[in-house]
Write an enzyme that holds these catalytic residues in place. Structure first.
Site, PDB file in Angstrom:
ATOM      1  N   GLY A  16      31.571  41.120  46.293  1.00  9.38           N
ATOM      2  CA  GLY A  16      32.605  42.017  45.785  1.00  9.38           C
ATOM      3  C   GLY A  16      33.863  41.230  45.486  1.00  9.38           C
ATOM      4  O   GLY A  16      33.895  40.011  45.670  1.00  9.38           O
ATOM      5  N   MET A  18      38.142  40.307  45.756  1.00  8.77           N
ATOM      6  CA  MET A  18      39.065  40.138  46.872  1.00  8.77           C
ATOM      7  C   MET A  18      39.520  41.515  47.357  1.00  8.77           C
ATOM      8  O   MET A  18      39.538  42.476  46.592  1.00  8.77           O
ATOM      9  CB  MET A  18      40.260  39.295  46.431  1.00  8.77           C
ATOM     10  CG  MET A  18      39.839  37.859  46.127  1.00  8.77           C
ATOM     11  SD  MET A  18      41.207  36.810  45.636  1.00  8.77           S
ATOM     12  CE  MET A  18      42.150  36.732  47.160  1.00  8.77           C
ATOM     13  N   SER A  20      38.009  43.569  49.268  1.00  2.00           N
ATOM     14  CA  SER A  20      36.979  44.607  49.381  1.00  2.00           C
ATOM     15  C   SER A  20      36.378  44.663  50.786  1.00  2.00           C
ATOM     16  O   SER A  20      35.470  45.448  51.034  1.00  2.00           O
ATOM     17  CB  SER A  20      35.884  44.381  48.322  1.00  2.00           C
ATOM     18  OG  SER A  20      35.255  43.124  48.508  1.00  2.00           O
ATOM     19  N   GLY A  21      36.858  43.799  51.692  1.00  2.00           N
ATOM     20  CA  GLY A  21      36.387  43.875  53.085  1.00  2.00           C
ATOM     21  C   GLY A  21      35.111  43.091  53.358  1.00  2.00           C
ATOM     22  O   GLY A  21      34.375  43.410  54.287  1.00  2.00           O
ATOM     23  N   GLU A  91      32.709  33.033  52.330  1.00  2.00           N
ATOM     24  CA  GLU A  91      33.210  32.405  51.099  1.00  2.00           C
ATOM     25  C   GLU A  91      32.159  31.473  50.491  1.00  2.00           C
ATOM     26  O   GLU A  91      32.457  30.354  50.069  1.00  2.00           O
ATOM     27  CB  GLU A  91      34.514  31.633  51.377  1.00  2.00           C
ATOM     28  CG  GLU A  91      35.632  32.477  51.994  1.00  2.00           C
ATOM     29  CD  GLU A  91      36.329  33.402  51.004  1.00  2.00           C
ATOM     30  OE1 GLU A  91      35.844  33.557  49.856  1.00  2.00           O
ATOM     31  OE2 GLU A  91      37.357  33.987  51.383  1.00  2.00           O
ATOM     32  N   CYS A 147      41.612  49.671  42.946  1.00  2.00           N
ATOM     33  CA  CYS A 147      42.443  49.183  41.839  1.00  2.00           C
ATOM     34  C   CYS A 147      43.907  49.500  42.135  1.00  2.00           C
ATOM     35  O   CYS A 147      44.260  50.653  42.376  1.00  2.00           O
ATOM     36  CB  CYS A 147      42.015  49.834  40.532  1.00  2.00           C
ATOM     37  SG  CYS A 147      43.062  49.347  39.133  1.00  2.00           S
ATOM     38  N   CYS A 150      45.406  51.880  39.131  1.00  2.00           N
ATOM     39  CA  CYS A 150      45.069  53.293  38.899  1.00  2.00           C
ATOM     40  C   CYS A 150      44.372  53.984  40.074  1.00  2.00           C
ATOM     41  O   CYS A 150      44.146  55.183  40.025  1.00  2.00           O
ATOM     42  CB  CYS A 150      44.206  53.418  37.648  1.00  2.00           C
ATOM     43  SG  CYS A 150      42.492  52.924  37.915  1.00  2.00           S
ATOM     44  N   CYS A 186      40.113  47.594  38.574  1.00  2.00           N
ATOM     45  CA  CYS A 186      38.878  48.166  38.043  1.00  2.00           C
ATOM     46  C   CYS A 186      38.593  47.521  36.681  1.00  2.00           C
ATOM     47  O   CYS A 186      39.422  46.772  36.157  1.00  2.00           O
ATOM     48  CB  CYS A 186      38.989  49.686  37.914  1.00  2.00           C
ATOM     49  SG  CYS A 186      40.098  50.211  36.594  1.00  2.00           S
TER      50      CYS A 186
HETATM   51 ZN   LIG Z   1      42.236  50.680  37.368  1.00  2.00          ZN
END
Ligand SMILES: [Zn+2]
Length: 206
Positions: A16, A18, A20-21, A91, A147, A150, A186
């Protein structure tokens, strides 16, 4: 005459963008293996020196003791000599492609290998050994961030320069930590000043 069939291991990938856990999820899985009294080790690339030199640390501060090495060969030798049954690699995108044969050898030897890494770099291009690892994995968890523009699910890492989207060749491919330089975006909000040519990318891969 029958031979006892040696049990093989498996490869799990947590990928995923950065934020994103990924490291948290890696640590969560490894913690459970520790509780189950498995022989657990975690490795991280020596280039990733943010926060700490001997621990894998997620953005929320959870820690696990880690071996730092940038050599797939060294990682393999260490993991085999210590008989680790569960091997975490954080990583993983920073390693050269020799990490693929290292991981395959560990899986053949019976280890459960759990790796976390960025699937794409900030340009949206598949990162280093990740495409191959994703193809050969037993299981894949693709995490999303949020994101920052948004609020939708985000699977791109946006690199910023002076609060502007960076140009494609304006900076080094590898930048760690530096959360002020990155943000999650996104697909609709991910921006790059100059696009890239997938055909050109393909030619550089093989
Ligand atoms: Zn977005």
């Amino acid at each position: 005459m029958t031979h006892a069939k040696k049990k093989k291991g498996s490869l799990e990938i947590i990928c995923g963008p950065m934020f994103s856990g990924k490291s948290e999820e890696l640590i969560r899985r490894l913690r459970r293996a520790v509780i189950a009294q498995q022989n657990v080790a975690v490795f991280k690339h020596a280039i990733d020196d943010r926060y700490d030199n001997t621990n894998v640390t997620s953005h929320n501060g959870t820690k696990l003791l880690a071996h730092a090495t940038d050599s797939g060969e060294h990682l393999l030798a260490k993991a085999l000599s210590e008989n680790y049954t569960v091997v975490g690699i954080d990583e993983v995108q920073f390693y050269t492609t020799d990490i693929i044969s290292t991981i395959c050898a560990l899986v053949e030897a019976g280890a459960r290998v759990v790796v976390a890494g960025l699937d794409m770099d900030y340009r949206g291009i598949p990162f280093g050994p990740m495409p191959t690892l994703l193809a050969i994995a037993d299981s894949i968890t693709k995490l999303k961030a949020i994101c920052t523009k948004c609020g939708s699910d985000a699977h791109f890492s946006q690199l910023l320069e002076n609060n502007r989207p960076t140009t494609i060749n304006s900076g080094p491919l590898i930048l760690t930590g530096a959360s002020d330089k990155f943000t999650a975006r996104c697909r609709g909000c991910h921006e790059i000043d100059k696009g890239f040519d997938y055909n050109e990318y393909r030619e550089t891969q093989f």
